[in-house]
Design a protein around this motif. Sequence first.
Motif, PDB file in Angstrom:
ATOM      1  N   ARG A   1      82.336  31.121  66.847  1.00 55.58           N
ATOM      2  CA  ARG A   1      82.796  30.476  68.065  1.00 55.58           C
ATOM      3  C   ARG A   1      84.227  30.855  68.360  1.00 55.58           C
ATOM      4  O   ARG A   1      85.059  30.886  67.463  1.00 55.58           O
ATOM      5  N   GLN A   2      84.485  31.128  69.631  1.00 60.52           N
ATOM      6  CA  GLN A   2      85.848  31.522  69.994  1.00 60.52           C
ATOM      7  C   GLN A   2      86.761  30.309  70.211  1.00 60.52           C
ATOM      8  O   GLN A   2      87.971  30.432  70.115  1.00 60.52           O
ATOM      9  N   GLY A   3      86.193  29.152  70.503  1.00 61.54           N
ATOM     10  CA  GLY A   3      87.074  28.028  70.848  1.00 61.54           C
ATOM     11  C   GLY A   3      87.542  28.217  72.274  1.00 61.54           C
ATOM     12  O   GLY A   3      86.721  28.254  73.171  1.00 61.54           O
TER      13      GLY A   3
ATOM     14  N   GLY B 138      82.661  33.102  82.886  1.00 63.66           N
ATOM     15  CA  GLY B 138      81.702  33.543  83.911  1.00 63.66           C
ATOM     16  C   GLY B 138      81.956  32.901  85.264  1.00 63.66           C
ATOM     17  O   GLY B 138      81.016  32.521  85.964  1.00 63.66           O
ATOM     18  N   THR B 139      83.221  32.830  85.657  1.00 62.38           N
ATOM     19  CA  THR B 139      83.558  32.063  86.879  1.00 62.38           C
ATOM     20  C   THR B 139      82.977  32.692  88.141  1.00 62.38           C
ATOM     21  O   THR B 139      82.741  31.987  89.117  1.00 62.38           O
ATOM     22  N   ARG B 140      82.738  34.016  88.114  1.00 59.81           N
ATOM     23  CA  ARG B 140      82.218  34.648  89.327  1.00 59.81           C
ATOM     24  C   ARG B 140      80.795  34.195  89.648  1.00 59.81           C
ATOM     25  O   ARG B 140      80.314  34.410  90.734  1.00 59.81           O
TER      26      ARG B 140
ATOM     27  N   ARG C 281      90.416  32.843  75.284  1.00 57.66           N
ATOM     28  CA  ARG C 281      91.766  33.372  75.512  1.00 57.66           C
ATOM     29  C   ARG C 281      91.758  34.859  75.807  1.00 57.66           C
ATOM     30  O   ARG C 281      92.769  35.532  75.648  1.00 57.66           O
ATOM     31  N   GLY C 282      90.615  35.382  76.181  1.00 48.66           N
ATOM     32  CA  GLY C 282      90.552  36.788  76.577  1.00 48.66           C
ATOM     33  C   GLY C 282      89.656  37.602  75.676  1.00 48.66           C
ATOM     34  O   GLY C 282      89.342  37.205  74.543  1.00 48.66           O
ATOM     35  N   LEU C 283      89.231  38.773  76.196  1.00 55.59           N
ATOM     36  CA  LEU C 283      88.325  39.649  75.445  1.00 55.59           C
ATOM     37  C   LEU C 283      88.959  40.093  74.126  1.00 55.59           C
ATOM     38  O   LEU C 283      88.288  40.154  73.089  1.00 55.59           O
TER      39      LEU C 283
HETATM   40  P1  UTP Z   1      85.081  38.983  81.894  1.00 58.35           P
HETATM   41  O1  UTP Z   1      86.412  39.529  82.127  1.00 58.35           O
HETATM   42  O2  UTP Z   1      83.967  39.517  82.701  1.00 58.35           O
HETATM   43  O3  UTP Z   1      85.201  37.398  82.072  1.00 58.35           O
HETATM   44  O4  UTP Z   1      84.745  39.134  80.350  1.00 58.35           O
HETATM   45  P2  UTP Z   1      84.094  36.287  82.190  1.00 58.35           P
HETATM   46  O5  UTP Z   1      84.727  34.977  81.888  1.00 58.35           O
HETATM   47  O6  UTP Z   1      82.900  36.587  81.361  1.00 58.35           O
HETATM   48  O7  UTP Z   1      83.610  36.338  83.713  1.00 58.35           O
HETATM   49  P3  UTP Z   1      84.371  35.952  85.076  1.00 58.35           P
HETATM   50  O8  UTP Z   1      85.297  37.102  85.356  1.00 58.35           O
HETATM   51  O9  UTP Z   1      85.083  34.646  84.897  1.00 58.35           O
HETATM   52  O10 UTP Z   1      83.250  35.838  86.059  1.00 58.35           O
HETATM   53  C1  UTP Z   1      84.237  40.333  79.796  1.00 58.35           C
HETATM   54  C2  UTP Z   1      83.431  39.985  78.558  1.00 58.35           C
HETATM   55  O11 UTP Z   1      84.250  39.371  77.580  1.00 58.35           O
HETATM   56  C3  UTP Z   1      83.748  38.110  77.192  1.00 58.35           C
HETATM   57  C4  UTP Z   1      82.830  37.672  78.329  1.00 58.35           C
HETATM   58  O12 UTP Z   1      81.826  36.799  77.850  1.00 58.35           O
HETATM   59  C5  UTP Z   1      82.305  39.008  78.836  1.00 58.35           C
HETATM   60  O13 UTP Z   1      81.192  39.445  78.056  1.00 58.35           O
HETATM   61  N1  UTP Z   1      84.888  37.195  76.984  1.00 58.35           N
HETATM   62  C6  UTP Z   1      85.889  37.129  77.906  1.00 58.35           C
HETATM   63  C7  UTP Z   1      84.934  36.424  75.847  1.00 58.35           C
HETATM   64  O14 UTP Z   1      84.018  36.458  74.982  1.00 58.35           O
HETATM   65  N2  UTP Z   1      86.000  35.593  75.654  1.00 58.35           N
HETATM   66  C8  UTP Z   1      87.013  35.511  76.566  1.00 58.35           C
HETATM   67  O15 UTP Z   1      87.956  34.734  76.310  1.00 58.35           O
HETATM   68  C9  UTP Z   1      86.948  36.286  77.710  1.00 58.35           C
END
Ligand code: UTP
Length: 300
Positions: free
Chosen positions: A107-109, A19-21, A112-114
């Motif tokens: 838990r994802q740990g 959630g860096t934004r 590493r991406g969606l």
């Molecule tokens: P986003 O690409 O929006 O990334 O993830 P983010 O980290 O939540 O937000 P920003 O871009 O840094 O602000 C899309 C969805 O995938 C989940 C996020 O929680 C969000 O619901 N996600 C993303 C994970 O569960 N794990 C990850 O490693 C990355």
Amino acid sequence: MNDAHSGIVKAVIPAAGLGTRFLPATKATPKEMLPVVDKPAIQYVVEEAVNAGLTDVLMITGRNKRALEDHFDRNYELEDALRRKGDHDRLSRVEESTELAALHYVRQGDPRGLGHAVLCAQPHVGDEPFVVLLGDDLIDPRDPLLTRMAEVRQEYGGSVVALMEVDPDQVHLYGCAAVKPTADDDVVKITDLVEKPAHGEAPSNHAVIGRYVLDPAVFDVLRTTEPGRGGEIQLTDALRRLTENETLGGPVHGVIFRGRRYDTGDRGDYLRAIVRLACEREDLGPDFRAWLKQLVAEGL
Ligand code: UTP
């Protein structure tokens, strides 16, 4: 889901991103817990899953999982205090989130991406089709989408993603699909997918929004999907491999959503979503709209 024949009961909600934004708000709180008017974004998403008949909800959580678990758990102290005050309205609002569905957590740990987050769901989901819902997209309950997506999976097999036609200069913010029409006006066959295409390289203006009905075959594909954009394992890349080689577990279709969607993933859109939803609320709307009109009239 609502349609007893679709056989889909499991929802997966990835909530482990950084959630860096939204930093610093998301330093110690998951983005999914940010309030949209007076409910955290994730509660709207769980309600959507439940309304579509999904009874088993798995959340993929990260380092800040406590707040998420606590929100959907009982808070006896608070409930007791409200009960003693006779504040039944607020009590029922507090209890609402506890009684929604059978909730599970994994838990994802490392985030590493969606795609990697979805892969973490495999032990829970097993060999069944399942739904993925992202908390960034709020779908208005008046415009149900998941039930239609499940119908499309029943008709066409494979996996189904939700698409929206967006302004061409916005498409670089999304996963983007190359599409072919089908006999159904709201359904397209996806022939290629690109995650956040560079300006001028988008195959269409069909943007992927955060709802997916996935065939369990996606897990095997994810396991061998290399990190892509941003060094993350992208769900879009795994789905693209399914479109390239349907024997892996394809095809992939898109349902074109034309209803109301509120994007809460970026700060500007998040504020717009709150203003819109607050304006529509019966309890808050009349006062809030009057204030907003005055603010605009003052020439802001
Ligand atoms: P986003 O690409 O929006 O990334 O993830 P983010 O980290 O939540 O937000 P920003 O871009 O840094 O602000 C899309 C969805 O995938 C989940 C996020 O929680 C969000 O619901 N996600 C993303 C994970 O569960 N794990 C990850 O490693 C990355």
